[in-house]
Scaffold this active site. Structure first.
Site, PDB file in Angstrom:
ATOM      1  N   ARG A 224       0.837  -1.192   0.000  1.00 27.59           N
ATOM      2  CA  ARG A 224       0.000   0.000   0.000  1.00 27.59           C
ATOM      3  C   ARG A 224       0.875   1.246   0.000  1.00 27.59           C
ATOM      4  O   ARG A 224       1.910   1.303   0.669  1.00 27.59           O
ATOM      5  CB  ARG A 224      -0.886  -0.004   1.248  1.00 27.59           C
ATOM      6  CG  ARG A 224      -1.918   1.128   1.317  1.00 27.59           C
ATOM      7  CD  ARG A 224      -2.907   1.064   0.199  1.00 27.59           C
ATOM      8  NE  ARG A 224      -4.120   1.851   0.488  1.00 27.59           N
ATOM      9  CZ  ARG A 224      -4.972   2.238  -0.437  1.00 27.59           C
ATOM     10  NH1 ARG A 224      -4.738   1.944  -1.718  1.00 27.59           N
ATOM     11  NH2 ARG A 224      -6.070   2.901  -0.124  1.00 27.59           N
TER      12      ARG A 224
ATOM     13  N   THR B 252      -8.669  -0.006 -10.545  1.00 30.65           N
ATOM     14  CA  THR B 252      -7.982  -1.122  -9.892  1.00 30.65           C
ATOM     15  C   THR B 252      -8.068  -2.348 -10.787  1.00 30.65           C
ATOM     16  O   THR B 252      -8.860  -2.395 -11.726  1.00 30.65           O
ATOM     17  CB  THR B 252      -8.639  -1.397  -8.518  1.00 30.65           C
ATOM     18  OG1 THR B 252      -8.633  -0.190  -7.750  1.00 30.65           O
ATOM     19  CG2 THR B 252      -7.922  -2.464  -7.720  1.00 30.65           C
TER      20      THR B 252
ATOM     21  N   THR C 288      -3.581  -1.369  -7.883  1.00 25.75           N
ATOM     22  CA  THR C 288      -4.366  -0.178  -8.180  1.00 25.75           C
ATOM     23  C   THR C 288      -3.518   1.076  -8.341  1.00 25.75           C
ATOM     24  O   THR C 288      -2.424   1.169  -7.786  1.00 25.75           O
ATOM     25  CB  THR C 288      -5.399   0.065  -7.054  1.00 25.75           C
ATOM     26  OG1 THR C 288      -6.223   1.175  -7.373  1.00 25.75           O
ATOM     27  CG2 THR C 288      -4.705   0.310  -5.725  1.00 25.75           C
TER      28      THR C 288
ATOM     29  N   GLU D 114      -5.750   3.762  -8.055  1.00 19.36           N
ATOM     30  CA  GLU D 114      -6.896   4.442  -7.446  1.00 19.36           C
ATOM     31  C   GLU D 114      -7.917   4.874  -8.496  1.00 19.36           C
ATOM     32  O   GLU D 114      -8.645   4.033  -9.013  1.00 19.36           O
ATOM     33  CB  GLU D 114      -6.460   5.612  -6.565  1.00 19.36           C
ATOM     34  CG  GLU D 114      -7.582   6.335  -5.853  1.00 19.36           C
ATOM     35  CD  GLU D 114      -8.443   5.444  -4.951  1.00 19.36           C
ATOM     36  OE1 GLU D 114      -9.448   5.938  -4.440  1.00 19.36           O
ATOM     37  OE2 GLU D 114      -8.127   4.257  -4.760  1.00 19.36           O
TER      38      GLU D 114
ATOM     39  N   ASP E  48      -7.781   8.139  -0.829  1.00 16.47           N
ATOM     40  CA  ASP E  48      -8.449   7.101  -0.046  1.00 16.47           C
ATOM     41  C   ASP E  48      -8.472   7.441   1.443  1.00 16.47           C
ATOM     42  O   ASP E  48      -9.039   6.694   2.239  1.00 16.47           O
ATOM     43  CB  ASP E  48      -7.770   5.739  -0.255  1.00 16.47           C
ATOM     44  CG  ASP E  48      -8.515   4.888  -1.265  1.00 16.47           C
ATOM     45  OD1 ASP E  48      -9.575   5.304  -1.735  1.00 16.47           O
ATOM     46  OD2 ASP E  48      -8.024   3.780  -1.591  1.00 16.47           O
TER      47      ASP E  48
ATOM     48  N   SER F  93      -7.820   0.861   2.482  1.00 10.90           N
ATOM     49  CA  SER F  93      -8.071   0.297   1.158  1.00 10.90           C
ATOM     50  C   SER F  93      -9.278  -0.613   1.209  1.00 10.90           C
ATOM     51  O   SER F  93      -9.567  -1.234   2.230  1.00 10.90           O
ATOM     52  CB  SER F  93      -6.851  -0.500   0.681  1.00 10.90           C
ATOM     53  OG  SER F  93      -7.154  -1.241  -0.477  1.00 10.90           O
ATOM     54  N   SER F  94      -9.989  -0.704   0.081  1.00 10.44           N
ATOM     55  CA  SER F  94     -11.092  -1.657  -0.050  1.00 10.44           C
ATOM     56  C   SER F  94     -10.632  -2.962  -0.694  1.00 10.44           C
ATOM     57  O   SER F  94     -11.450  -3.876  -0.864  1.00 10.44           O
ATOM     58  CB  SER F  94     -12.210  -1.053  -0.907  1.00 10.44           C
ATOM     59  OG  SER F  94     -12.716   0.118  -0.330  1.00 10.44           O
TER      60      SER F  94
ATOM     61  N   GLY G 176     -12.832  -2.109  -8.104  1.00  8.77           N
ATOM     62  CA  GLY G 176     -14.135  -1.468  -8.001  1.00  8.77           C
ATOM     63  C   GLY G 176     -14.311  -0.514  -6.846  1.00  8.77           C
ATOM     64  O   GLY G 176     -15.446  -0.296  -6.399  1.00  8.77           O
ATOM     65  N   GLY G 177     -13.235   0.080  -6.302  1.00 12.81           N
ATOM     66  CA  GLY G 177     -13.401   0.987  -5.181  1.00 12.81           C
ATOM     67  C   GLY G 177     -13.990   0.278  -3.982  1.00 12.81           C
ATOM     68  O   GLY G 177     -13.742  -0.904  -3.753  1.00 12.81           O
TER      69      GLY G 177
END
Length: 571
Positions: free
Chosen positions: A101, A389, A407, A409, A429, A454-455, A476-477
Site C-alpha cells: 500500500r 484497480t 491499483t 486508485e 483514499d 483500502s477496499s 471497483g473501489g
C-alpha cells in the site's frame, strides 16, 4: 496444512491470524499439477503463463502479469501504484499477506485535502493533484515476495512488458473508451506526457486498434529489472518527484519519502465460514474484515435454501452488506496509527448480535455501525469512491497461489506520468474531512507516513483440512467488498461455478441506497422495493472479478469477468 496463530471465538466461526513464520516440516516435493492465470487482459495472462512455462512459480508470474497490466491497462494499475498480495505456499502451508500500500509523505497532515478556509477540496483539485500521490508500493512489495519465493531471476519478470512497450500493442476497446471519455474533461490533456501518449497533435484520442508504443516504459522496466530500487532512488525516482511537484497543485512527496518506503509482511486475516476458512488482507485493507463480516452475518441463515433466484437470498445479502460496511466505514484504517478493533468486529458474539437484525420482514431503516468491545463510539468518514484497480489470480503447478489486487486508485490515477507510467492518486483514499462533528480525528484521516484505508479484498479460501479451495477478488473501489462477497456466497452457498458467480448481477449495499446491476430479475427488484429498500437499479457496475477454483479431483476451473477484457487460461 494451513496454520493459525490464535483463535479468538468459537460460536459462528473463529477469527484467526494466519502465521507465516513457523511452519511444521512438510514433504520436500509436491507432485506437479495443473496451473492457471486469471487476469484482466490477454497480454497479461499470456505473460503470466509464459513465466510458468519457463519454470517460474506463482510469484514470478505475478511480476510478469503486473508489469504488463501497467502497460496495457494503465487506467487501473501499474508501477506507480500499490497492491495487496496473498500468497499461499503449498509446500509449507504458509499464508502471507504482502502489503504494498502507498504511504503518505512525511509532510502530510490531517488537513491534506482542506482548502485555505478549512473546507474539503473538490474532486478534481484533490485527485488531479500532486497532493493525492503516495509513495508507490507495488514494486517494492513484489521484490519482497520474489526474494522470499521467486524461482526465476527477478529481471525475467519484466521481459514481456519491455517487449510490448518497445514493439507496441493495440489499444483495447476498453482502454480506448477511457481515453476518449477523459478527453472532454481535460485532466489527461493537462499533462504533456499523458497528452502526447494518448492523443494526436490535434487532440484526437487514439482509437481502439491503434498501435501504441511506450519507449519510456521500456526504459523503466529495464531499470527495474536491473534493480527494483530504481523506482525509489536515482533518475526514475527523480522523475517521479518532478511530476508530483509540478504545477498546478504540486504535492509534498520527496526523494526521502521514496527512499524510506518499505513493503510489509502481514499475517492473513482468516475466519471460519461454515465448512471453509476464508482469508483476506488485514488493515489498512478493509476487505479481510468486511468480507468476513458479511459472511459471518449470513452464517446463521440457510443461504443454500435461498439461492440467487430468490428475493430472500438477496435481501439477506443486502442487509449483511449494509451492516458490515457500516462497521468498516466507522473503524477500519491503518492499524499502525489508530486502534482498529478487528477482533471485536469479527467476534462471534458481536457478529451474532448484529446478525439478528437481519431476521426481518422489511428493510432495516438505517444501517448504523455497532460498538464492539473496547470501543467507546464509532468514528465518522468522508472518503470518496474510486474504481481504478485490477485483480488477478495465479495457481502454479506446485499448488502455490497468488491472489493480488493492484491499483492506481482513480481511472489513470492522478493523471500525472513519469517513466511512461501513471502515478497513483491513492491519498484520496483518506477521509477528506479529517475530524468528526466533535472535532476528533477520524480513524482514516491523513497523516505523515500513514497508509490510507483500502477496499482491496484479495481472498483465498481453504477447507477445514487446510487445502486450497479457491481464490477470488475484484477491482471497483469500495464496491470491491460487495463484488468479492457475492462470488463467495455464489460458490460456497449457492453451488455456482466461478464463472456463474462472476456473472451474477452485482449488488452493492453501502449505506441506505442499494445499487443493483442491470440483469437482476425484475420481480426481485419489485420485491426489494416493496420491502422498503431504496434502489439504484438497472445500472452498470465496474467489477473485474477473477477466480480460480480447485475441484475435488485436483483440476482447476477459472472465471474472468465479462465486464472487462480478461481471461482464465492454463499453460
Amino acid at each position: 496444512m494451513l496454520r493459525f496463530l490464535f483463535a479468538t471465538t468459537a460460536l459462528a466461526g473463529g477469527l484467526f491470524l494466519a502465521n507465516c513464520s513457523d511452519a511444521p516440516e512438510t514433504p520436500a516435493e509436491i507432485a506437479a499439477g495443473p496451473a492457471m492465470v486469471a487476469a484482466a487482459n490477454p497480454h497479461a495472462v499470456e505473460a503470466g503463463l509464459e513465466a510458468l512455462r519457463a519454470g517460474g512459480d506463482a510469484i514470478d508470474a505475478a511480476i510478469a502479469v503486473q508489469s504488463v497490466l501497467g502497460l496495457v491497462e494503465p487506467q487501473s494499475s501499474g508501477l506507480g501504484g500499490g497492491a495487496f498480495l496473498l500468497y499461499y505456499d503449498a509446500q509449507s502451508g504458509d499464508l502471507t499477506v504482502y502489503d504494498g500500500r502507498e504511504t503518505a509523505p512525511a509532510s502530510a497532515t490531517p488537513e491534506l485535502f482542506l482548502d485555505t478556509n478549512g473546507q474539503p477540496l473538490g474532486f478534481a483539485d484533490s485527485v488531479f493533484s500532486g497532493h493525492s500521490i503516495g509513495v508507490p508500493g507495488a514494486v517494492a512489495m513484489l521484490a519482497m515476495a520474489h526474494a522470499d519465493h521467486g524461482a526465476l531471476d527477478w529481471a525475467d519478470g519484466f521481459d514481456a512488458a519491455t517487449g510490448l512497450a518497445e514493439d507496441g500493442f493495440e489499444i483495447s476497446p476498453r482502454l480506448a473508451r477511457f481515453i476518449a471519455g477523459m478527453a472532454p474533461r481535460g485532466p489527461l490533456d493537462e499533462w504533456p506526457a499523458s497528452r502526447d501518449y494518448f492523443f494526436t497533435d490535434d487532440g484526437t484520442p487514439h482509437p481502439a486498434g491503434h498501435l501504441l508504443r511506450n519507449p519510456d516504459y521500456a526504459d523503466s522496466t529495464r531499470a527495474l529489472a536491473a534493480d527494483w530500487r530504481a523506482l525509489y532512488e536515482g533518475p526514475l525516482a527523480a522523475a517521479i518527484i518532478d511530476a508530483v511537484q509540478d504545477q498546478p497543485r504540486p504535492g509534498g512527496l520527496t526523494l526521502t519519502d521514496l527512499a524510506a518506503y518499505q513493503a510489509v509482511r502481514r499475517d492473513a486475516l482468516c475466519r471460519d465460514y461454515r465448512e471453509w476458512t476464508v482469508c483476506g488482507a488485514p488493515p489498512p485493507a478493509s476487505g479481510g474484515v468486511t468480507v468476513n463480516g458479511i459472511l459471518g452475518l449470513l452464517e446463521p441463515y440457510d443461504m443454500s435454501a435461498t439461492g440467487p433466484e430468490t428475493l430472500e437470498g438477496w435481501r439477506r445479502f443486502i442487509e449483511a452488506s449494509r451492516l458490515a460496511y457500516a462497521d468498516r466505514d466507522a473503524y477500519v484504517a491503518d492499524a499502525d496509527f489508530v486502534t482498529v478493533p478487528v477482533e471485536g468486529l469479527l467476534d462471534a458474539d458481536y457478529i451474532a448480535e448484529r446478525s439478528r437484525g437481519i431476521q426481518r420482514t422489511t428493510a432495516l431503516p438505517t444501517a448504523s455501525p455497532g460498538i464492539p468491545d473496547g470501543i467507546d463510539a464509532p468514528g465518522a468518514d468522508a472518503t470518496p469512491d474510486s474504481p481504478g484497480t485490477s485483480h488477478f489470480v495465479i495457481v502454479d503447478s506446485d499448488g502455490d497461489v497468488v491472489s493480488m489486487t493492484t491499483t492506481v486508485e482513480s481511472v489513470f490515477g492522478s493523471h500525472r506520468m513519469a517513466g511512461g507510467f501513471f502515478l497513483n492518486n491513492q491519498l484520496t483514499d483518506f477521509s477528506r474531512t479529517p475530524t468528526d462533528a466533535n472535532g476528533a480525528l477520524v480513524p482514516n484521516a491523513p497523516d505523515g507516513g500513514k497508509r490510507p484505508r483500502s477496499s482491496m479484498s484479495p481472498t483465498i479460501v481453504f477447507d477445514r483440512d487446510g487445502e486450497f479451495v479457491l481464490a477470488t477478488g475484484s477491482p471497483g473501489g469500495s464496491s470491491i467488498i460487495a463484488y468479492t462477497a457475492k462470488t463467495l456466497v455464489g460458490m460456497l452457498d449457492w453451488g455456482l461455478t466461478p464463472q456463474e458467480a462472476i456473472d451474477l448481477p452485482n449488488v452493492v449495499a453501502r449505506g441506505d441506497v442499494v445499487r443493483v446491476e442491470d440483469g437482476m430479475d425484475p420481480t426481485i427488484l419489485t420485491g426489494l422495493s416493496g420491502l422498503g429498500f431504496t434502489l439504484d437499479a438497472n445500472r452498470g457496475e465496474n467489477s473485474g472479478l477473477h477466480i480460480v477454483r480447485r475441484l475435488e479431483d485436483g483440476s482447476l476451473v477459472g472465471g474472468a469477468d465479462p465486464r472487462r477484457e480478461g481471461q482464465a487460461r492454463q499453460p
